[in-house]
Enzyme design. Sequence first.
Site, PDB file in Angstrom:
ATOM      1  N   PRO A  23       0.839  -1.206   0.000  1.00 48.68           N
ATOM      2  CG  PRO A  23       0.031  -1.044   2.177  1.00 48.68           C
ATOM      3  CD  PRO A  23       0.729  -1.974   1.243  1.00 48.68           C
ATOM      4  CB  CYS A  25      -0.308   7.512   1.120  1.00 49.20           C
ATOM      5  SG  CYS A  25      -1.031   6.761   2.562  1.00 49.20           S
ATOM      6  CB  ALA A  57      -3.353   3.934   4.336  1.00 46.95           C
ATOM      7  CD  GLN A  99      -2.498  -0.230   4.754  1.00 51.71           C
ATOM      8  OE1 GLN A  99      -2.293   0.895   4.320  1.00 51.71           O
ATOM      9  NE2 GLN A  99      -1.568  -0.933   5.358  1.00 51.71           N
ATOM     10  CE1 TYR A 181      -0.242   7.574   9.926  1.00 53.34           C
ATOM     11  CE2 TYR A 181       0.504   5.489   8.985  1.00 53.34           C
ATOM     12  CZ  TYR A 181       0.545   6.875   9.025  1.00 53.34           C
ATOM     13  OH  TYR A 181       1.375   7.569   8.182  1.00 53.34           O
ATOM     14  NE  ARG A 229       2.325  -3.145   5.363  1.00 54.12           N
ATOM     15  CZ  ARG A 229       3.099  -2.551   4.456  1.00 54.12           C
ATOM     16  NH1 ARG A 229       3.239  -1.244   4.443  1.00 54.12           N
ATOM     17  NH2 ARG A 229       3.740  -3.257   3.544  1.00 54.12           N
ATOM     18  NE  ARG A 323      11.279   2.971  -0.080  1.00 57.21           N
ATOM     19  CZ  ARG A 323      12.188   2.992   0.882  1.00 57.21           C
ATOM     20  NH1 ARG A 323      12.829   4.128   1.153  1.00 57.21           N
ATOM     21  NH2 ARG A 323      12.466   1.904   1.562  1.00 57.21           N
TER      22      ARG A 323
HETATM   23  C1  FMN Z   1       4.894   6.839  -1.205  1.00 61.53           C
HETATM   24  C2  FMN Z   1       4.701   5.830  -0.124  1.00 61.53           C
HETATM   25  C3  FMN Z   1       3.453   5.697   0.473  1.00 61.53           C
HETATM   26  C4  FMN Z   1       3.228   4.731   1.467  1.00 61.53           C
HETATM   27  N1  FMN Z   1       1.973   4.552   1.962  1.00 61.53           N
HETATM   28  C5  FMN Z   1       1.706   3.504   2.784  1.00 61.53           C
HETATM   29  C6  FMN Z   1       0.384   3.155   3.119  1.00 61.53           C
HETATM   30  O1  FMN Z   1      -0.589   3.729   2.611  1.00 61.53           O
HETATM   31  N2  FMN Z   1       0.207   2.132   3.979  1.00 61.53           N
HETATM   32  C7  FMN Z   1       1.243   1.422   4.494  1.00 61.53           C
HETATM   33  O2  FMN Z   1       1.041   0.500   5.279  1.00 61.53           O
HETATM   34  N3  FMN Z   1       2.524   1.694   4.141  1.00 61.53           N
HETATM   35  C8  FMN Z   1       2.761   2.697   3.285  1.00 61.53           C
HETATM   36  N4  FMN Z   1       4.038   2.918   2.848  1.00 61.53           N
HETATM   37  C9  FMN Z   1       5.097   1.983   3.236  1.00 61.53           C
HETATM   38  C10 FMN Z   1       5.283   0.920   2.147  1.00 61.53           C
HETATM   39  O3  FMN Z   1       4.122   0.129   1.990  1.00 61.53           O
HETATM   40  C11 FMN Z   1       6.481  -0.005   2.451  1.00 61.53           C
HETATM   41  O4  FMN Z   1       6.204  -0.711   3.636  1.00 61.53           O
HETATM   42  C12 FMN Z   1       7.789   0.765   2.627  1.00 61.53           C
HETATM   43  O5  FMN Z   1       7.933   1.762   1.630  1.00 61.53           O
HETATM   44  C13 FMN Z   1       8.991  -0.164   2.575  1.00 61.53           C
HETATM   45  O6  FMN Z   1       9.024  -0.868   1.347  1.00 61.53           O
HETATM   46  P1  FMN Z   1      10.031  -0.445   0.136  1.00 61.53           P
HETATM   47  O7  FMN Z   1      11.420  -0.467   0.705  1.00 61.53           O
HETATM   48  O8  FMN Z   1       9.791  -1.502  -0.927  1.00 61.53           O
HETATM   49  O9  FMN Z   1       9.647   0.935  -0.310  1.00 61.53           O
HETATM   50  C14 FMN Z   1       4.293   3.897   1.888  1.00 61.53           C
HETATM   51  C15 FMN Z   1       5.554   4.069   1.312  1.00 61.53           C
HETATM   52  C16 FMN Z   1       5.759   4.985   0.308  1.00 61.53           C
HETATM   53  C17 FMN Z   1       7.121   5.095  -0.341  1.00 61.53           C
END
Ligand code: FMN
Length: 355
Positions: A23, A25, A57, A99, A181, A229, A323
């Site tokens: 997920p 945002c 989210a 989510q 949260y 999560r 990412r």
């Molecule tokens: C732009 C952005 C928005 C995110 N929004 C959420 C979200 O809505 N809900 C959530 O649980 N984690 C959110 N995260 C965390 C990611 O789901 C993920 O757990 C975190 O970026 C680590 O993974 P990665 O190293 O592959 O980026 C967000 C991360 C990024 C970069």
Amino acid sequence: MAQLFTPICLRGTEIKNRIFVAPMCQYSAENGLANHWHLVHLGGLAVGGAGLVMVEATAVSPEGRITPKCLGLWSPQHAEALKPVVDFIRSQGATPAIQIGHAGRKASCDVPWRDSHFLSADQGGWQTVAPSAIPVTPQHAVPIALDKDGIKEISAQFHAAAERALAIGFEVLELHCAHGYLLHEFLSPLSNQRTDEYGGSLENRCRLVLEIARDLRALWPADKPMLVRISATDWVEGGWDIEQSIQLSRWLKDLGIDLIDCSSGGLVLDAKIPAGPGYQTVFAERIRKEAGIASGAVGIITSALQAEHILATGQADVILLARVLLSDPHWPMRAAKELHVDLPWPDQYVRAKHL
Ligand SMILES: Cc1cc2nc3c(=O)[nH]c(=O)nc-3n(C[C@H](O)[C@H](O)[C@H](O)COP(=O)(O)O)c2cc1C
């Protein structure tokens, strides 16, 4: 066959591979409503070949949004706006997931590209709520500690949002209990200092998460999976930790939750987090092995070989990517080539497959 491209069956739902879009945002909604950005962004990730595409989210109430630009699911119009996204994800053979969450004391902030600072009422912000009247930082407002009626109301909002998600065709529901949260705030002794049945002992701090998970599991159909999560640790002495996460995961498993999506941190903003490749995978591994429930690894997983290794060594059942998919929405197509898997590409793109 590479594990990464082996389907996974959770309840009656087969997901075509083990690459899940985490997920993320987008801070691009107006009044919580999905728009073209969400369709193009999430649709593009479905085109890219991920097995499951999870919507960011999505707030169960206006006050549950992190920012005024976050998605919501608190009215029939919100569901209607999201429906084309669900339909398009499914049309690409990916599994649509969402989510749902409530931002608690971390709500009412500006978008990250304007520094995420707390928004006062005259800046378009709103009163925040939490288990206890403890602000995240001195720069945030002091939240109102929820009373029993407030807790009931929020539980009902989760129920209504899940019903709407189901009605528009989501297959997989994820309950957001991570990243500082509201539901994480109930879990952690650092943010939950209540003296009623929702605070104190581990059982009491887990009570709201378990109540909501039980309620949602009862409404979410028996053939559709439900994920939770968590932040497996606050990375702070005396906070929520992996041992408590394992116990919570056992209880969630007993309620019928299908997979724990293992993130970390977010409750204490200046916690020292040893972020590096796969730094949270150990939590997915311990929860999988010690709680006996399927788990998802997430966090700085960027290469096909790294993802494959995590699965092949039994550290997790699925890989969530965030990412790396923003920089390369077609990562699954590239990963398949690297792992010598012949992944079907969308007809429209086939001429590029053997370039
Ligand atoms: C732009 C952005 C928005 C995110 N929004 C959420 C979200 O809505 N809900 C959530 O649980 N984690 C959110 N995260 C965390 C990611 O789901 C993920 O757990 C975190 O970026 C680590 O993974 P990665 O190293 O592959 O980026 C967000 C991360 C990024 C970069």
